[in-house]
Design a protein around this motif. Structure first.
Motif, PDB file in Angstrom:
ATOM      1  N   ASP A 158       0.879  -1.167   0.000  1.00 17.17           N
ATOM      2  CA  ASP A 158       0.000   0.000   0.000  1.00 17.17           C
ATOM      3  C   ASP A 158       0.917   1.217   0.000  1.00 17.17           C
ATOM      4  N   ARG A 159       1.153   1.766  -1.160  1.00 21.82           N
ATOM      5  CA  ARG A 159       2.091   2.877  -1.291  1.00 21.82           C
ATOM      6  C   ARG A 159       1.639   4.107  -0.524  1.00 21.82           C
ATOM      7  N   ASP A 160       0.352   4.219  -0.230  1.00 18.95           N
ATOM      8  CA  ASP A 160      -0.154   5.370   0.516  1.00 18.95           C
ATOM      9  C   ASP A 160       0.260   5.340   1.985  1.00 18.95           C
ATOM     10  N   THR A 161       0.565   4.156   2.505  1.00 20.18           N
ATOM     11  CA  THR A 161       0.938   4.066   3.918  1.00 20.18           C
ATOM     12  C   THR A 161       2.435   3.919   4.142  1.00 20.18           C
ATOM     13  N   CYS A 162       3.205   3.778   3.070  1.00 28.29           N
ATOM     14  CA  CYS A 162       4.658   3.591   3.195  1.00 28.29           C
ATOM     15  C   CYS A 162       5.300   4.834   3.799  1.00 28.29           C
ATOM     16  N   CYS A 163       6.158   4.622   4.792  1.00 26.15           N
ATOM     17  CA  CYS A 163       6.877   5.735   5.427  1.00 26.15           C
ATOM     18  C   CYS A 163       8.302   5.867   4.896  1.00 26.15           C
ATOM     19  N   GLY A 164       8.712   4.963   4.007  1.00 26.55           N
ATOM     20  CA  GLY A 164      10.029   5.050   3.400  1.00 26.55           C
ATOM     21  C   GLY A 164      11.175   4.669   4.308  1.00 26.55           C
ATOM     22  N   SER A 165      10.935   3.801   5.283  1.00 23.45           N
ATOM     23  CA  SER A 165      11.996   3.424   6.227  1.00 23.45           C
ATOM     24  C   SER A 165      13.143   2.674   5.550  1.00 23.45           C
ATOM     25  N   GLY A 166      12.834   1.946   4.490  1.00 20.66           N
ATOM     26  CA  GLY A 166      13.859   1.208   3.757  1.00 20.66           C
ATOM     27  C   GLY A 166      14.226  -0.136   4.338  1.00 20.66           C
ATOM     28  N   LEU A 167      13.560  -0.568   5.404  1.00 19.44           N
ATOM     29  CA  LEU A 167      13.867  -1.867   6.001  1.00 19.44           C
ATOM     30  C   LEU A 167      13.650  -3.002   5.005  1.00 19.44           C
ATOM     31  N   CYS A 168      12.578  -2.926   4.243  1.00 14.25           N
ATOM     32  CA  CYS A 168      12.288  -3.989   3.282  1.00 14.25           C
ATOM     33  C   CYS A 168      13.331  -4.025   2.167  1.00 14.25           C
ATOM     34  N   VAL A 169      13.734  -2.855   1.704  1.00 11.94           N
ATOM     35  CA  VAL A 169      14.730  -2.773   0.637  1.00 11.94           C
ATOM     36  C   VAL A 169      16.063  -3.341   1.119  1.00 11.94           C
ATOM     37  N   ALA A 170      16.440  -3.007   2.331  1.00 17.77           N
ATOM     38  CA  ALA A 170      17.691  -3.520   2.895  1.00 17.77           C
ATOM     39  C   ALA A 170      17.629  -5.030   3.088  1.00 17.77           C
ATOM     40  N   ALA A 171      16.462  -5.546   3.467  1.00 16.10           N
ATOM     41  CA  ALA A 171      16.315  -6.973   3.754  1.00 16.10           C
ATOM     42  C   ALA A 171      16.259  -7.829   2.490  1.00 16.10           C
ATOM     43  N   VAL A 172      15.528  -7.368   1.475  1.00 16.46           N
ATOM     44  CA  VAL A 172      15.321  -8.172   0.270  1.00 16.46           C
ATOM     45  C   VAL A 172      15.317  -7.257  -0.963  1.00 16.46           C
ATOM     46  N   PRO A 173      16.471  -6.747  -1.375  1.00 12.41           N
ATOM     47  CA  PRO A 173      16.507  -5.834  -2.521  1.00 12.41           C
ATOM     48  C   PRO A 173      16.089  -6.484  -3.839  1.00 12.41           C
ATOM     49  N   GLN A 174      16.067  -7.804  -3.879  1.00 10.82           N
ATOM     50  CA  GLN A 174      15.594  -8.500  -5.076  1.00 10.82           C
ATOM     51  C   GLN A 174      14.093  -8.322  -5.258  1.00 10.82           C
ATOM     52  N   VAL A 175      13.390  -8.044  -4.162  1.00  6.94           N
ATOM     53  CA  VAL A 175      11.927  -7.964  -4.188  1.00  6.94           C
ATOM     54  C   VAL A 175      11.427  -6.530  -4.026  1.00  6.94           C
ATOM     55  N   PHE A 176      12.093  -5.739  -3.182  1.00  9.18           N
ATOM     56  CA  PHE A 176      11.633  -4.389  -2.875  1.00  9.18           C
ATOM     57  C   PHE A 176      12.629  -3.336  -3.342  1.00  9.18           C
TER      58      PHE A 176
END
Length: 68
Positions: A6-24
């Motif tokens: 849900d892009r409207d609720t994303c706060c941009g913390s980047g935890l997901c990108v750091a954890a799985v950059p292949q997916v996020f």
């Protein structure tokens, strides 16, 4: 597994990108984007952990075996 956000609720913390950059990833405004909405099974545990750690609950996982 199918991954949505849900892009409207994303706060941009980047935890997901750091954890799985292949997916996020992030767009130009540091809002999460899903690079691979149906990641390989080998990444499933990492994706689940990223969803669990998301501070805003932006990441949604649908189990393919549940019949979507």
């Amino acid at each position: 597994m199918r991954v949505t956000v849900d892009r409207d609720t994303c706060c941009g913390s980047g935890l997901c990108v750091a954890a799985v950059p292949q997916v996020f990833g992030h767009d130009d405004e540091t809002v999460v984007v899903v690079r691979d909405p149906e990641p390989p099974a080998a990444l499933a545990d990492l994706v689940r952990e990223a969803a669990r750690r998301c501070p805003t609950g932006t990441i949604r996982l649908l189990d393919a075996s549940a019949g979507d």
